[in-house]
Write a protein that holds these residues in place. Sequence first.
Motif, PDB file in Angstrom:
ATOM      1  N   MET A   1       0.893  -1.262  -0.049  1.00 55.10           N
ATOM      2  CA  MET A   1      -0.042   0.002  -0.099  1.00 55.10           C
ATOM      3  C   MET A   1       0.865   1.304   0.201  1.00 55.10           C
ATOM      4  O   MET A   1       2.117   1.260   0.525  1.00 55.10           O
ATOM      5  N   ALA A   3       1.553   5.516   0.679  1.00 52.85           N
ATOM      6  CA  ALA A   3       1.348   6.103   1.538  1.00 52.85           C
ATOM      7  C   ALA A   3      -0.112   6.972   1.286  1.00 52.85           C
ATOM      8  O   ALA A   3      -0.717   7.260   2.467  1.00 52.85           O
ATOM      9  N   THR A   5      -2.740   5.893   0.039  1.00 49.28           N
ATOM     10  CA  THR A   5      -3.901   5.062   0.256  1.00 49.28           C
ATOM     11  C   THR A   5      -3.906   4.966   1.656  1.00 49.28           C
ATOM     12  O   THR A   5      -5.156   4.711   2.148  1.00 49.28           O
ATOM     13  N   LEU A   6      -2.804   4.540   2.588  1.00 46.75           N
ATOM     14  CA  LEU A   6      -2.893   4.670   3.861  1.00 46.75           C
ATOM     15  C   LEU A   6      -3.420   5.903   4.542  1.00 46.75           C
ATOM     16  O   LEU A   6      -4.352   5.893   5.313  1.00 46.75           O
ATOM     17  N   LYS A   7      -3.218   7.084   3.899  1.00 47.67           N
ATOM     18  CA  LYS A   7      -3.803   8.236   4.571  1.00 47.67           C
ATOM     19  C   LYS A   7      -5.459   8.349   4.204  1.00 47.67           C
ATOM     20  O   LYS A   7      -6.167   8.665   5.200  1.00 47.67           O
ATOM     21  N   LEU A  10      -6.783   5.987   6.849  1.00 53.67           N
ATOM     22  CA  LEU A  10      -6.863   6.362   8.023  1.00 53.67           C
ATOM     23  C   LEU A  10      -7.946   7.498   8.111  1.00 53.67           C
ATOM     24  O   LEU A  10      -8.506   7.405   9.199  1.00 53.67           O
TER      25      LEU A  10
END
Length: 171
Positions: A1, A3, A5-7, A10
């Motif tokens: 994944m 960064a 996509t992670l943001k 989140l």
Amino acid sequence: MTAKTLKIALAVSVALNLFAVAGGVTYVVNRDRIERKIEDQRRPGREGPLAEVLTDLDPAVRQRVRAALRESALAARPDFEAARAARREAIDVAGQPTLDAARVQTLLEQSRVAEMRGRTRLENGAVAVLGTLTPDERKALTPILQRKGDARRAIVHGERNDRQRDQSPSR
């Protein structure tokens, strides 16, 4: 994944959690009020402020007072039904495409007159009942002369709360 996509994940997670927390807080805040409404709906019609006022009376007097008040309420029922019917008709007439203001005012006046007739019957019945009681019993029943149930309820609960405060040990 990545960064990015992670943001996004989140942010979605935080939004969902905030939504869940807001829903939970709303539920907790409104739960007591909803439970009281449900309890009031399940309670038989004889409960409420009048029953609270009558609790301190001798059972024989309580039954006699209830019967007399019920009789005057049944006598006043047609007046209150006429008042509601006239008010409903006034609302219907006011909602028509062309306003017949004179008709609406006449219907509202009929509603007020019928309601006052019903109130007069109720109050005369209450006064007649009070005339048959001892001074102490009369004093206990004076809240029935209040116009609104909330006022009677406040008087009853206020007196009971004062009694409870007097009986409870002070800190």
